[in-house]
Design a protein around this motif. Sequence first.
Motif, PDB file in Angstrom:
ATOM      1  N   ASN A  50       0.973  -1.054   0.194  1.00  0.00           N
ATOM      2  CA  ASN A  50      -0.089  -0.013   0.038  1.00  0.00           C
ATOM      3  C   ASN A  50       0.823   1.224  -0.012  1.00  0.00           C
ATOM      4  O   ASN A  50       0.718   2.096  -0.618  1.00  0.00           O
ATOM      5  N   LEU A  53       2.476   1.694  -3.493  1.00  0.00           N
ATOM      6  CA  LEU A  53       1.527   2.396  -4.447  1.00  0.00           C
ATOM      7  C   LEU A  53       1.168   3.818  -4.054  1.00  0.00           C
ATOM      8  O   LEU A  53       1.191   4.696  -5.004  1.00  0.00           O
ATOM      9  N   GLU A  54       1.242   4.127  -2.903  1.00  0.00           N
ATOM     10  CA  GLU A  54       1.063   5.450  -2.427  1.00  0.00           C
ATOM     11  C   GLU A  54       2.112   6.434  -2.741  1.00  0.00           C
ATOM     12  O   GLU A  54       1.948   7.362  -3.572  1.00  0.00           O
ATOM     13  N   PHE A  57       2.076   6.702  -6.314  1.00  0.00           N
ATOM     14  CA  PHE A  57       0.618   7.324  -6.477  1.00  0.00           C
ATOM     15  C   PHE A  57      -0.009   6.711  -7.827  1.00  0.00           C
ATOM     16  O   PHE A  57      -0.279   7.495  -8.774  1.00  0.00           O
ATOM     17  N   GLU A  59      -2.586   3.576  -9.404  1.00  0.00           N
ATOM     18  CA  GLU A  59      -3.577   2.647  -9.051  1.00  0.00           C
ATOM     19  C   GLU A  59      -2.921   1.041  -9.304  1.00  0.00           C
ATOM     20  O   GLU A  59      -2.081   0.893 -10.344  1.00  0.00           O
ATOM     21  N   THR A  60      -3.441   0.129  -8.884  1.00  0.00           N
ATOM     22  CA  THR A  60      -2.988  -1.216  -9.214  1.00  0.00           C
ATOM     23  C   THR A  60      -3.048  -1.727 -10.717  1.00  0.00           C
ATOM     24  O   THR A  60      -2.221  -2.442 -11.194  1.00  0.00           O
ATOM     25  N   ALA A 115      -5.086 -10.156  -3.212  1.00  0.00           N
ATOM     26  CA  ALA A 115      -5.003  -8.995  -2.478  1.00  0.00           C
ATOM     27  C   ALA A 115      -4.883  -7.771  -3.068  1.00  0.00           C
ATOM     28  O   ALA A 115      -5.040  -6.559  -2.281  1.00  0.00           O
ATOM     29  N   LEU A 116      -4.525  -7.576  -4.141  1.00  0.00           N
ATOM     30  CA  LEU A 116      -4.267  -6.447  -4.975  1.00  0.00           C
ATOM     31  C   LEU A 116      -5.802  -6.149  -5.569  1.00  0.00           C
ATOM     32  O   LEU A 116      -5.931  -4.895  -6.149  1.00  0.00           O
ATOM     33  N   ASN A 117      -6.633  -7.043  -5.589  1.00  0.00           N
ATOM     34  CA  ASN A 117      -8.015  -6.744  -6.310  1.00  0.00           C
ATOM     35  C   ASN A 117      -7.877  -6.388  -7.839  1.00  0.00           C
ATOM     36  O   ASN A 117      -8.321  -5.292  -8.291  1.00  0.00           O
TER      37      ASN A 117
ATOM     38  N   ALA B  22      -1.907  10.259  -0.176  1.00  0.00           N
ATOM     39  CA  ALA B  22      -1.908   8.997   0.624  1.00  0.00           C
ATOM     40  C   ALA B  22      -2.517   8.017  -0.043  1.00  0.00           C
ATOM     41  O   ALA B  22      -3.516   8.128  -1.099  1.00  0.00           O
ATOM     42  N   ARG B  23      -2.352   6.687   0.398  1.00  0.00           N
ATOM     43  CA  ARG B  23      -3.086   5.608  -0.343  1.00  0.00           C
ATOM     44  C   ARG B  23      -3.932   4.931   0.962  1.00  0.00           C
ATOM     45  O   ARG B  23      -3.234   4.517   1.805  1.00  0.00           O
ATOM     46  N   ILE B  24      -5.284   5.007   0.888  1.00  0.00           N
ATOM     47  CA  ILE B  24      -5.873   4.328   1.983  1.00  0.00           C
ATOM     48  C   ILE B  24      -6.250   2.885   1.684  1.00  0.00           C
ATOM     49  O   ILE B  24      -7.007   2.647   0.687  1.00  0.00           O
ATOM     50  N   GLU B  25      -5.947   2.167   2.432  1.00  0.00           N
ATOM     51  CA  GLU B  25      -6.091   0.375   2.464  1.00  0.00           C
ATOM     52  C   GLU B  25      -7.630   0.278   2.812  1.00  0.00           C
ATOM     53  O   GLU B  25      -8.369   1.026   3.689  1.00  0.00           O
ATOM     54  N   GLU B  27     -11.668  -2.169   1.669  1.00  0.00           N
ATOM     55  CA  GLU B  27     -12.095  -3.473   1.101  1.00  0.00           C
ATOM     56  C   GLU B  27     -12.173  -3.420  -0.510  1.00  0.00           C
ATOM     57  O   GLU B  27     -12.230  -4.586  -1.191  1.00  0.00           O
ATOM     58  N   GLY B  28     -12.251  -2.323  -0.984  1.00  0.00           N
ATOM     59  CA  GLY B  28     -12.319  -2.221  -2.618  1.00  0.00           C
ATOM     60  C   GLY B  28     -11.043  -2.103  -3.067  1.00  0.00           C
ATOM     61  O   GLY B  28     -10.767  -2.082  -4.323  1.00  0.00           O
ATOM     62  N   GLY B  29      -9.862  -2.402  -2.382  1.00  0.00           N
ATOM     63  CA  GLY B  29      -8.421  -2.685  -2.971  1.00  0.00           C
ATOM     64  C   GLY B  29      -7.595  -1.739  -2.576  1.00  0.00           C
ATOM     65  O   GLY B  29      -6.350  -1.560  -2.912  1.00  0.00           O
ATOM     66  N   LEU B  32      -6.491   6.267  -3.672  1.00  0.00           N
ATOM     67  CA  LEU B  32      -5.775   7.233  -3.725  1.00  0.00           C
ATOM     68  C   LEU B  32      -6.276   8.610  -3.193  1.00  0.00           C
ATOM     69  O   LEU B  32      -7.217   8.823  -3.794  1.00  0.00           O
ATOM     70  N   LEU B  33      -5.623   9.162  -2.058  1.00  0.00           N
ATOM     71  CA  LEU B  33      -6.176  10.213  -1.730  1.00  0.00           C
ATOM     72  C   LEU B  33      -5.277  11.681  -1.844  1.00  0.00           C
ATOM     73  O   LEU B  33      -4.018  11.265  -1.416  1.00  0.00           O
ATOM     74  N   SER B  71     -10.870   6.571  -5.382  1.00  0.00           N
ATOM     75  CA  SER B  71      -9.628   7.463  -5.513  1.00  0.00           C
ATOM     76  C   SER B  71     -10.371   8.979  -5.906  1.00  0.00           C
ATOM     77  O   SER B  71     -11.412   8.857  -6.537  1.00  0.00           O
ATOM     78  N   GLN B  73     -10.168  10.580  -8.555  1.00  0.00           N
ATOM     79  CA  GLN B  73     -10.383  10.869  -9.895  1.00  0.00           C
ATOM     80  C   GLN B  73     -11.789   9.928 -10.296  1.00  0.00           C
ATOM     81  O   GLN B  73     -12.411  10.196 -11.129  1.00  0.00           O
ATOM     82  N   ASP B  74     -12.313   9.116  -9.369  1.00  0.00           N
ATOM     83  CA  ASP B  74     -13.212   8.243  -9.425  1.00  0.00           C
ATOM     84  C   ASP B  74     -14.510   8.894  -8.827  1.00  0.00           C
ATOM     85  O   ASP B  74     -15.418   8.372  -8.919  1.00  0.00           O
ATOM     86  N   ARG B 310     -17.157   3.052  -7.118  1.00  0.00           N
ATOM     87  CA  ARG B 310     -16.772   3.958  -8.396  1.00  0.00           C
ATOM     88  C   ARG B 310     -18.078   3.841  -9.143  1.00  0.00           C
ATOM     89  O   ARG B 310     -18.473   4.862 -10.082  1.00  0.00           O
TER      90      ARG B 310
END
Lengths: 612, 335
Positions: A50, A53-54, A57, A59-60, A115-117, B22-25, B27-29, B32-33, B71, B73-74, B310
């Motif tokens: 995470n 990726l942050e 910046f 997306e997966t 895990a990465l969906n 930041a990237r927030i963990e 459940e949707g995967g 990005l914030l 994110s 953009q979404d 999304r």
Amino acid sequence: MKGTTVLGISAFYHDSAAAIVRDGEIVAAAQEERFTRKKHDPRFPKHAINYCLEEAFIETDELDAVVFYDHPWLTLDRVVQSVAATAPRSAEQWAKAGSTLLGSKIFVDRYIRRALNSDVRVLFTEHHPAHAASAFYPSPFDSAAIITMDGVGEWATTTVGRGDGEEIEMLREIDFPHSVGLLYSAFTAFCGFKVNSGEYKLMGLAPYGDPVYADVIREHLIDLRPDGSFRLNMEYLGFLDSPLMTNDRFHALFGGPPRQPESRITRREMNLAASIQKVTEDVVVAVARHARELTGLSDLVMAGGVALNCVANGVLDREKVFDRIWVQPAAGDAGGALGAALLASHTMLDVPRKRNPTGRDTQQGSYLGPAFSSAEVRALLDRNGYPYIQVEPEERARLAAEALAAGKVVGYCVGRMEFGPRSLGARSILGDPRSPETQVTMNVKIKFRESFRPFAPSVLVERCGEYFDLEEESPYMLLVAPVRADRQIEFDTSGFQAGDEDMLALVRQPRSDVPAITHVDYSARIQTVHHDDKPDYHAVIQEFERLTGYGVVVNTSFNVRGEPIVCTPQDAYRCFMRTGIDMLVLEDCILHKSDQPAPSDDGSWRTEYELD
Amino acid sequence: MNRALFQYHPVFGYIYVPGLKARIEHEGGGYLLKTNRYGFRCEHEFQKAKRLDRFRVLLFGDSFTAGDGVSNQDRFGDQLERLEPRVQVYNYGVSGTGTDQQYLIYQKMARDVECDLIVVALFVENIRRIVASYRPYRAANGETLLHAKPYFTLGANGELELHNVPVPREPVRPDEVGADRRHQLDLGGRFLWLRDRIRGVSPRLRDLAQRLSRYQPLPSYGHPEHPDWLLLRSILTRWADEAQAPLLVMPIPFYSYVEETSSATACMTRFEELSSIPGLTVHNPLPEIWKLSMADRRAFRFANDVHPTRRAHRFYAESLCRTIQPMLRSHQGVA
């Protein structure tokens, strides 16, 4: 910004980590333990991923590939063959390994996608080529010999190879169970320290002893041949057919049962530490000589857990087998994530290798982890009502240096976190190297760890030669060299030599004019600090020099015993309040212990971390 | 990793930490914030003067607008910009806020920002938040703490009276709040004990429980004279009165309204009544949502998290776009 972006992952053994590389440039790398607060965390590194990726910046679905640093089917092959060779004695040992392998490891590609969906492309490298890549690609060399040494990968435990441009060629390998890493770990366990963690303690203990067992080790345990190859005598070692590293024959050879963890360290352990250290140095030098002959190259890069043995690295450096040496600072399994990402980028996705125009390495000082802005730090402090002052960078350096010069201990959490096991001035506890009390105080009252353990110096790179017999840079604290003879002070070892095992009595005696970072054999594990790598930290040491005349400070990792090095400002504040640290630097905010509200915890946190 | 996403603000209670990436963990995967230098999750740095060839929308709301779960953009605000490039959206949404805080954000941060339309994306649950003086947040150590917020009450003559400003900085534990102020805590609605237990069961069981019980989460919409509704209406009335551009209220429905497992009739009726307020129009997307299949509607939220996916954001963007496009035709410079 679209480039070829590759995520590397190491997991399921120890020190899980993730790294992300874009167009061959390292964007980020971090160990999972820093986020989960569980030391050497082997679990899937979802938090580290995470973070990577942050930092990138992205997306997966913008990843070109995810690369796992190990080939699970080859590892399974080793497990199966080892079972076949040692059954039924090894049933318990291998049932455990097999169940893990047949679980998440063998289906790691599915695991990663879930895990990465994402249905991202998943690639695999082998373990030692990943280590080799982590050592070669970020190094400052166009071409170099490569040595990797660790416990075990799939089959290999030691490899020799060659790197040239984007190419890496593996030339020789020694396979399991013949492993100098596992041999060192066997002695670590026998001396009462934790495997995959306590090896560093054993190395620190070695200077207290004499290598009186070195010949016994050579005679009974390892057959080191002139070409640098070696074989272990498995009759004395337990890891092939039992859950233990050693067996009764080993115990008999070294005078009795293993030392119990946390019990008193005796002369036997000191001598064993010195002995296995000496043998390991001999092996490293022999392998290096062979690598030099084999490749004909003048520069060497190294990785794998054994490459973290900075005393052996120092010996290799002084032996001048190679002209120059570069060691991956995250040489252990964590670095495999970085190596896997680089190897896939350059050899599978045809990304040209990135070089540093200054001629230095591309590891960026290994400051590859998360940073926290001043606004984030202030949000935390304001929200919790923690008193602080906000200062300009020059003021920060002055205040930190003044505190150090006054004998205070400073927690320093500034900039991006380090990747690898060493703190390099981004998540560090700093002290005054001039005081003979610093080592004991910092070990016992700050780190809550064994008093014999030495501390490392951070020295201005431009002043290194004034303190140490070291001609080159050591930015990652991976070289040990002697304190200059004109700084050394003779000290009384007669009691210790006569049989007194009190190491503290030795530690308390000044051994140089910078006693806190001078080990009992006058050695020091050096970090040279270059302004370009870490200007804020360089400024602190420079200011300390202006105040005291000494361009060197004590630098130890910002944690207590058993705790992973701090990552976030919250972690740093918690550690600050639980220990005897006097001042905390959080980015541009300065906190004094005396100003802080009393912590609400009752000390039970001391049982929170498993002792290493 | 716990990044501090919010910082204290004396008037609104808090805003995002400025300049955050930041990237927030989730459940949707994970998502990005990014925040701008003013502390809002907006891709634009705010400028007072607007371009003549752009239709500028100031967008206010809570986590549904700020985009928890997706994110930047979404989010529907950002998707609206892509659907209709003549529109520029300044997103002032802040997670966890009520309409009262959003109005204060408008007053302090956006009142003098040139614009053509102000959109209040009003998650219908906000009716509960506006009467609260504290809202719960989970601290890094897992403990639930209450953070003070500003709030309004209606005076004897129906005027809005502001309280809790400057907002107290220190959080309090739930047991520190006296019995006389407990009604001012927004702990997520009625039947807290039962909801706590249901939270632990599987999402399917939860959905089944909602379908069978037809639990009405927001009874405050039940009567036009309900004090909570009168307060919400008063805030919106004052906002429309002060606004430099027309105010468009878009109620964002609760998931049980989307999936028709509780009645939305009273809520929709109340929002229809708002259209009588001068300078305020209402765009209710719920009737359009009900035209979708049940499976599509279920895909508006995550398995556990009720925030819009999304796909839901896409729907809201398209819905809003259809409402705004007629306004563009009459707008000088962008027509």
